[in-house]
Design a protein around this motif. Structure first.
Motif, PDB file in Angstrom:
ATOM      1  N   LEU A   1      20.377  12.940  38.919  1.00 35.52           N
ATOM      2  CA  LEU A   1      21.118  13.905  39.727  1.00 35.52           C
ATOM      3  C   LEU A   1      22.574  13.468  39.903  1.00 35.52           C
ATOM      4  CD1 LEU A   1      18.619  14.988  42.529  1.00 35.52           C
ATOM      5  CD2 LEU A   1      19.331  16.259  40.513  1.00 35.52           C
ATOM      6  N   ILE A   2      22.796  12.174  40.098  1.00 35.09           N
ATOM      7  CA  ILE A   2      24.165  11.665  40.222  1.00 35.09           C
ATOM      8  C   ILE A   2      24.929  11.894  38.929  1.00 35.09           C
ATOM      9  CG2 ILE A   2      25.542   9.548  40.451  1.00 35.09           C
ATOM     10  CD1 ILE A   2      23.395   8.594  42.470  1.00 35.09           C
ATOM     11  N   VAL A   3      24.288  11.652  37.793  1.00 34.30           N
ATOM     12  CA  VAL A   3      24.939  11.860  36.503  1.00 34.30           C
ATOM     13  C   VAL A   3      25.270  13.329  36.293  1.00 34.30           C
ATOM     14  CG1 VAL A   3      24.554  11.766  33.999  1.00 34.30           C
ATOM     15  CG2 VAL A   3      24.001   9.799  35.418  1.00 34.30           C
ATOM     16  N   VAL A   4      24.341  14.212  36.608  1.00 30.49           N
ATOM     17  CA  VAL A   4      24.566  15.654  36.413  1.00 30.49           C
ATOM     18  C   VAL A   4      25.681  16.149  37.324  1.00 30.49           C
ATOM     19  CG1 VAL A   4      23.514  17.923  36.752  1.00 30.49           C
ATOM     20  CG2 VAL A   4      22.260  16.142  35.544  1.00 30.49           C
ATOM     21  N   ILE A   5      25.624  15.793  38.596  1.00 33.52           N
ATOM     22  CA  ILE A   5      26.662  16.231  39.523  1.00 33.52           C
ATOM     23  C   ILE A   5      28.005  15.611  39.146  1.00 33.52           C
ATOM     24  CG2 ILE A   5      27.431  16.129  41.938  1.00 33.52           C
ATOM     25  CD1 ILE A   5      24.440  16.393  42.700  1.00 33.52           C
ATOM     26  N   GLY A   6      27.990  14.353  38.715  1.00 34.20           N
ATOM     27  CA  GLY A   6      29.219  13.716  38.258  1.00 34.20           C
ATOM     28  C   GLY A   6      29.815  14.403  37.042  1.00 34.20           C
ATOM     29  N   SER A   7      28.962  14.894  36.147  1.00 27.76           N
ATOM     30  CA  SER A   7      29.485  15.609  34.975  1.00 27.76           C
ATOM     31  C   SER A   7      30.065  16.963  35.379  1.00 27.76           C
ATOM     32  CB  SER A   7      28.400  15.777  33.922  1.00 27.76           C
ATOM     33  OG  SER A   7      27.442  16.725  34.333  1.00 27.76           O
ATOM     34  N   TRP A   8      29.463  17.602  36.371  1.00 32.94           N
ATOM     35  CA  TRP A   8      30.023  18.868  36.865  1.00 32.94           C
ATOM     36  C   TRP A   8      31.391  18.649  37.495  1.00 32.94           C
ATOM     37  CZ3 TRP A   8      25.113  20.686  39.887  1.00 32.94           C
ATOM     38  CH2 TRP A   8      24.151  21.124  38.978  1.00 32.94           C
ATOM     39  N   LEU A   9      31.529  17.539  38.232  1.00 32.99           N
ATOM     40  CA  LEU A   9      32.788  17.231  38.908  1.00 32.99           C
ATOM     41  C   LEU A   9      33.769  16.500  37.992  1.00 32.99           C
ATOM     42  CD1 LEU A   9      31.357  16.033  42.333  1.00 32.99           C
ATOM     43  CD2 LEU A   9      32.304  18.265  41.764  1.00 32.99           C
ATOM     44  N   GLN A  10      33.362  16.261  36.751  1.00 27.48           N
ATOM     45  CA  GLN A  10      34.152  15.542  35.749  1.00 27.48           C
ATOM     46  C   GLN A  10      34.555  14.159  36.250  1.00 27.48           C
ATOM     47  OE1 GLN A  10      37.338  18.172  34.672  1.00 27.48           O
ATOM     48  NE2 GLN A  10      35.988  19.512  33.527  1.00 27.48           N
ATOM     49  N   ALA A  11      33.603  13.472  36.844  1.00 24.04           N
ATOM     50  CA  ALA A  11      33.833  12.116  37.327  1.00 24.04           C
ATOM     51  C   ALA A  11      33.943  11.168  36.137  1.00 24.04           C
ATOM     52  CB  ALA A  11      32.695  11.682  38.247  1.00 24.04           C
ATOM     53  N   ASP A  12      34.777  10.175  36.290  1.00 28.16           N
ATOM     54  CA  ASP A  12      34.973   9.184  35.231  1.00 28.16           C
ATOM     55  C   ASP A  12      33.713   8.331  35.105  1.00 28.16           C
ATOM     56  OD1 ASP A  12      36.030   7.521  33.332  1.00 28.16           O
ATOM     57  OD2 ASP A  12      37.421   6.498  34.688  1.00 28.16           O
TER      58      ASP A  12
ATOM     59  N   SER B   1      19.829  17.693  27.719  1.00 27.02           N
ATOM     60  CA  SER B   1      18.865  16.599  27.844  1.00 27.02           C
ATOM     61  C   SER B   1      18.573  16.221  29.296  1.00 27.02           C
ATOM     62  CB  SER B   1      19.321  15.382  27.042  1.00 27.02           C
ATOM     63  OG  SER B   1      20.565  14.917  27.499  1.00 27.02           O
ATOM     64  N   PRO B   2      19.538  16.271  30.235  1.00 28.81           N
ATOM     65  CA  PRO B   2      19.170  15.971  31.622  1.00 28.81           C
ATOM     66  C   PRO B   2      18.161  16.956  32.206  1.00 28.81           C
ATOM     67  CG  PRO B   2      21.532  15.762  31.360  1.00 28.81           C
ATOM     68  CD  PRO B   2      21.003  16.361  30.095  1.00 28.81           C
ATOM     69  N   ILE B   3      18.250  18.222  31.802  1.00 25.72           N
ATOM     70  CA  ILE B   3      17.294  19.211  32.308  1.00 25.72           C
ATOM     71  C   ILE B   3      15.893  18.874  31.811  1.00 25.72           C
ATOM     72  CG2 ILE B   3      16.629  21.648  32.226  1.00 25.72           C
ATOM     73  CD1 ILE B   3      19.645  22.277  32.044  1.00 25.72           C
TER      74      ILE B   3
ATOM     75  N   ALA C   1      14.869  15.936  30.880  1.00 28.10           N
ATOM     76  CA  ALA C   1      14.460  14.689  31.521  1.00 28.10           C
ATOM     77  C   ALA C   1      13.987  14.928  32.953  1.00 28.10           C
ATOM     78  CB  ALA C   1      15.621  13.693  31.497  1.00 28.10           C
ATOM     79  N   LEU C   2      14.683  15.801  33.678  1.00 29.53           N
ATOM     80  CA  LEU C   2      14.254  16.106  35.045  1.00 29.53           C
ATOM     81  C   LEU C   2      12.883  16.776  35.059  1.00 29.53           C
ATOM     82  CD1 LEU C   2      17.621  17.272  36.647  1.00 29.53           C
ATOM     83  CD2 LEU C   2      16.334  15.203  37.170  1.00 29.53           C
ATOM     84  N   PHE C   3      12.627  17.665  34.090  1.00 31.14           N
ATOM     85  CA  PHE C   3      11.298  18.270  33.983  1.00 31.14           C
ATOM     86  C   PHE C   3      10.246  17.209  33.671  1.00 31.14           C
ATOM     87  CE2 PHE C   3      13.319  22.522  33.051  1.00 31.14           C
ATOM     88  CZ  PHE C   3      12.845  23.128  34.197  1.00 31.14           C
ATOM     89  N   ALA C   4      10.562  16.289  32.765  1.00 31.76           N
ATOM     90  CA  ALA C   4       9.613  15.234  32.409  1.00 31.76           C
ATOM     91  C   ALA C   4       9.323  14.331  33.605  1.00 31.76           C
ATOM     92  CB  ALA C   4      10.149  14.422  31.238  1.00 31.76           C
ATOM     93  N   ILE C   5      10.361  13.988  34.354  1.00 33.52           N
ATOM     94  CA  ILE C   5      10.176  13.143  35.535  1.00 33.52           C
ATOM     95  C   ILE C   5       9.322  13.864  36.577  1.00 33.52           C
ATOM     96  CG2 ILE C   5      11.373  12.116  37.505  1.00 33.52           C
ATOM     97  CD1 ILE C   5      13.689  11.498  35.575  1.00 33.52           C
ATOM     98  N   GLN C   6       9.603  15.129  36.790  1.00 35.00           N
ATOM     99  CA  GLN C   6       8.826  15.891  37.770  1.00 35.00           C
ATOM    100  C   GLN C   6       7.369  16.018  37.333  1.00 35.00           C
ATOM    101  OE1 GLN C   6      10.055  16.512  40.641  1.00 35.00           O
ATOM    102  NE2 GLN C   6       8.243  17.532  41.417  1.00 35.00           N
ATOM    103  N   PHE C   7       7.145  16.228  36.044  1.00 33.82           N
ATOM    104  CA  PHE C   7       5.785  16.303  35.515  1.00 33.82           C
ATOM    105  C   PHE C   7       5.056  14.972  35.723  1.00 33.82           C
ATOM    106  CE2 PHE C   7       2.814  15.920  31.895  1.00 33.82           C
ATOM    107  CZ  PHE C   7       1.995  17.006  32.178  1.00 33.82           C
ATOM    108  N   ALA C   8       5.746  13.860  35.461  1.00 31.37           N
ATOM    109  CA  ALA C   8       5.140  12.541  35.652  1.00 31.37           C
ATOM    110  C   ALA C   8       4.864  12.272  37.133  1.00 31.37           C
ATOM    111  CB  ALA C   8       6.044  11.461  35.075  1.00 31.37           C
ATOM    112  N   ARG C   9       5.762  12.690  38.014  1.00 32.50           N
ATOM    113  CA  ARG C   9       5.548  12.499  39.450  1.00 32.50           C
ATOM    114  C   ARG C   9       4.353  13.305  39.941  1.00 32.50           C
ATOM    115  NH1 ARG C   9      11.321  13.173  42.212  1.00 32.50           N
ATOM    116  NH2 ARG C   9      10.126  12.835  44.104  1.00 32.50           N
ATOM    117  N   GLN C  10       4.190  14.529  39.434  1.00 33.10           N
ATOM    118  CA  GLN C  10       3.026  15.320  39.821  1.00 33.10           C
ATOM    119  C   GLN C  10       1.740  14.688  39.306  1.00 33.10           C
ATOM    120  OE1 GLN C  10       3.817  19.290  38.462  1.00 33.10           O
ATOM    121  NE2 GLN C  10       5.048  19.799  40.251  1.00 33.10           N
ATOM    122  N   GLY C  11       1.788  14.121  38.109  1.00 36.30           N
ATOM    123  CA  GLY C  11       0.628  13.417  37.583  1.00 36.30           C
ATOM    124  C   GLY C  11       0.277  12.206  38.432  1.00 36.30           C
ATOM    125  N   LEU C  12       1.295  11.473  38.882  1.00 32.10           N
ATOM    126  CA  LEU C  12       1.040  10.326  39.762  1.00 32.10           C
ATOM    127  C   LEU C  12       0.484  10.773  41.109  1.00 32.10           C
ATOM    128  CD1 LEU C  12       4.067   7.961  39.127  1.00 32.10           C
ATOM    129  CD2 LEU C  12       1.682   7.577  38.545  1.00 32.10           C
TER     130      LEU C  12
END
Length: 172
Positions: free
Chosen positions: A104-115, A148-150, A152-163
């Motif tokens: 989420l930090i990476v995605v928001i940082g890319s939206w804000l064009q953070a270095d 790819s972040p989208i 990855a976020l789906f994969a992480i959410q799927f893994a969290r639901q499995g856990l």
């Protein structure tokens, strides 16, 4: 009260997971990582003497494992035979949360064009790049947009639901 204790335990484990990722990408000159290493060195250095690190600092994960085991003994509501599985699920769940928030930090940082050389962005990228790199090989960017972040976020959410499902099966 138990939620607060669980949050503090997850936060302590997350610190060591972030240290592991940051040191895997050689971010020692990053001021935040330098403070993190300085803060966690008393717990990690004894294990680094036993397990010398080549590329991955495995010794920084041992305190996280110890914290998870102690937390499981203190707050355990599961049978003894499921304790080891429960500790692993707790560690994996915390790891997935760290990667999720870093993403989420990476995605928001890319939206804000953070270095990407900013200390927090470096740490966030180090925590999630191991997941993003293989996904980028499968899903190429389209017109400058990286999807790819989208995925990855789906994969992480799927893994969290499995856990969560696995945890509910252990408790009942």
């Amino acid at each position: 009260m138990m939620h607060l204790i669980g949050f503090i335990i997850q936060l302590a484990i997350a610190v060591f997971i972030i240290r592991f990722h940051a040191n895997a990408y050689y971010l020692g000159d990053n001021p935040v990582v330098a403070k993190l290493n300085e803060f966690t060195n008393p717990l990690v250095l004894p294990f680094q003497r036993l397990i010398p690190s080549k590329r991955f600092d495995i010794a920084s994960l041992i305190p996280a494992l110890i914290i998870a085991v102690l937390a499981a003994f203190i707050t355990a509501r599961v049978a003894y035979h499921a304790l080891i599985i429960g500790v692993n699920i707790f560690l994996l769940g915390t790891w997935l949360q760290v990667v999720f928030y870093a993403m989420l930090i990476v995605v928001i940082g890319s939206w804000l064009q953070a270095d990407s050389r900013q200390p927090v962005m470096q740490i966030a990228l180090a925590c999630c790049e191991w997941l993003l790199a293989p996904i980028r090989q499968i899903i190429p960017s389209l017109g400058g947009l990286d999807f790819s972040p989208i995925a990855a976020l789906f994969a992480i959410q799927f893994a969290r639901q499995g856990l969560n499902w696995l945890t509910s099966q252990l408790l009942f």
